[in-house]
Design an enzyme around this catalytic site. Sequence first.
Site, PDB file in Angstrom:
ATOM      1  N   THR A   1      14.700   8.687 -47.923  1.00 37.27           N
ATOM      2  CA  THR A   1      14.808   8.985 -46.496  1.00 37.27           C
ATOM      3  C   THR A   1      14.101   7.868 -45.752  1.00 37.27           C
ATOM      4  O   THR A   1      12.890   7.698 -45.848  1.00 37.27           O
ATOM      5  CB  THR A   1      14.171  10.340 -46.156  1.00 37.27           C
TER       6      THR A   1
ATOM      7  N   LYS B   1      20.214  12.848 -42.254  1.00 38.18           N
ATOM      8  CA  LYS B   1      18.984  13.360 -42.872  1.00 38.18           C
ATOM      9  C   LYS B   1      17.944  13.713 -41.822  1.00 38.18           C
ATOM     10  O   LYS B   1      17.172  14.668 -41.983  1.00 38.18           O
ATOM     11  CB  LYS B   1      18.426  12.341 -43.862  1.00 38.18           C
TER      12      LYS B   1
ATOM     13  N   LYS C   1       6.182  11.368 -42.793  1.00 39.93           N
ATOM     14  CA  LYS C   1       6.920  10.111 -42.587  1.00 39.93           C
ATOM     15  C   LYS C   1       8.298  10.383 -42.007  1.00 39.93           C
ATOM     16  O   LYS C   1       8.724   9.736 -41.041  1.00 39.93           O
ATOM     17  CB  LYS C   1       7.031   9.364 -43.920  1.00 39.93           C
TER      18      LYS C   1
END
Length: 297
Positions: A101, A176, A244
Amino acid sequence: MLSQENSTIGFIGTGVMGKSMAKNLLNSGYPVIVYNRTKHKADELLALGAEWGSTPKEVAQKANIIITIVGYPADVEEVYLGENGIIANAKPNSYTIDMTTSTPSLAKKLYEEGKKQQIHVLDAPVSGGDVGAKEAKLSIMVGGDTDAFTELKPVFEMLGTNIVYQGAAGAGQHTKMCNQIAIASNMIGVCEAIVYAEKAGLNPDTVLKSISTGAAGSFSLSNLAPRMIKGDFAPGFYIKHFIKDMKIALEEAKAMEMETPGLQLAESLYSRLSALGEDESGTQALYKYYQQYSNTL
């Protein structure tokens, strides 16, 4: 045309999810070359017949399909770009799939750099956690050229069950972000529901039987709430990586002039947990905020 017979897969990143994904490829009959910064994390794969690549450069030189699933966008840049990276060393007409990701802008950059070297680059982040990786039931969100997606579909099918082409380079990463935004607020609700049940004197396991299959149902409620109740905070997905992801989503939303109050709240709660040393815990450890930390934060 790619086939299992003429394909060698390089796999970079054998962490919580990557190890299971590489194992599924091995079990499917693909020859696999693995690299990880910490070699002992690949020991199980080497025992199953994987070959060790000493650097990303070596993996890229030996494989014609290279899959990466590493930690952060900086790690993606490190393994792909520069004279010792994948793009500079992969054979022409090789295929690379970044399943980390990462940022949509970096996915587009890798695509453009790969194109200059006649290398096909896809961004294909995944969802499903450690369970989905082990059971080859991941949801895979793919960005890049449709021809490359079609060629690599048999590989994706060894890793997941919900494989969707989303569009041009970067589209997988944008998808995502949608996934992580939905999870972020949902995890708050799951934790609050379980703690509410406990404080009301209910059996939380029994409560789950009622609510997990109704309108409140979700992956987190069915798979992570039971871990919360048992006090199991081992990572299926690390808090540090979720933070993150949320930061990337917040930056992308800001660039689109979009307000995301639910995402902002989730990121702030997880960041507080991180400051208290929970980076290596699974995302279900948000439960601890309510049970242990809420009076001290």
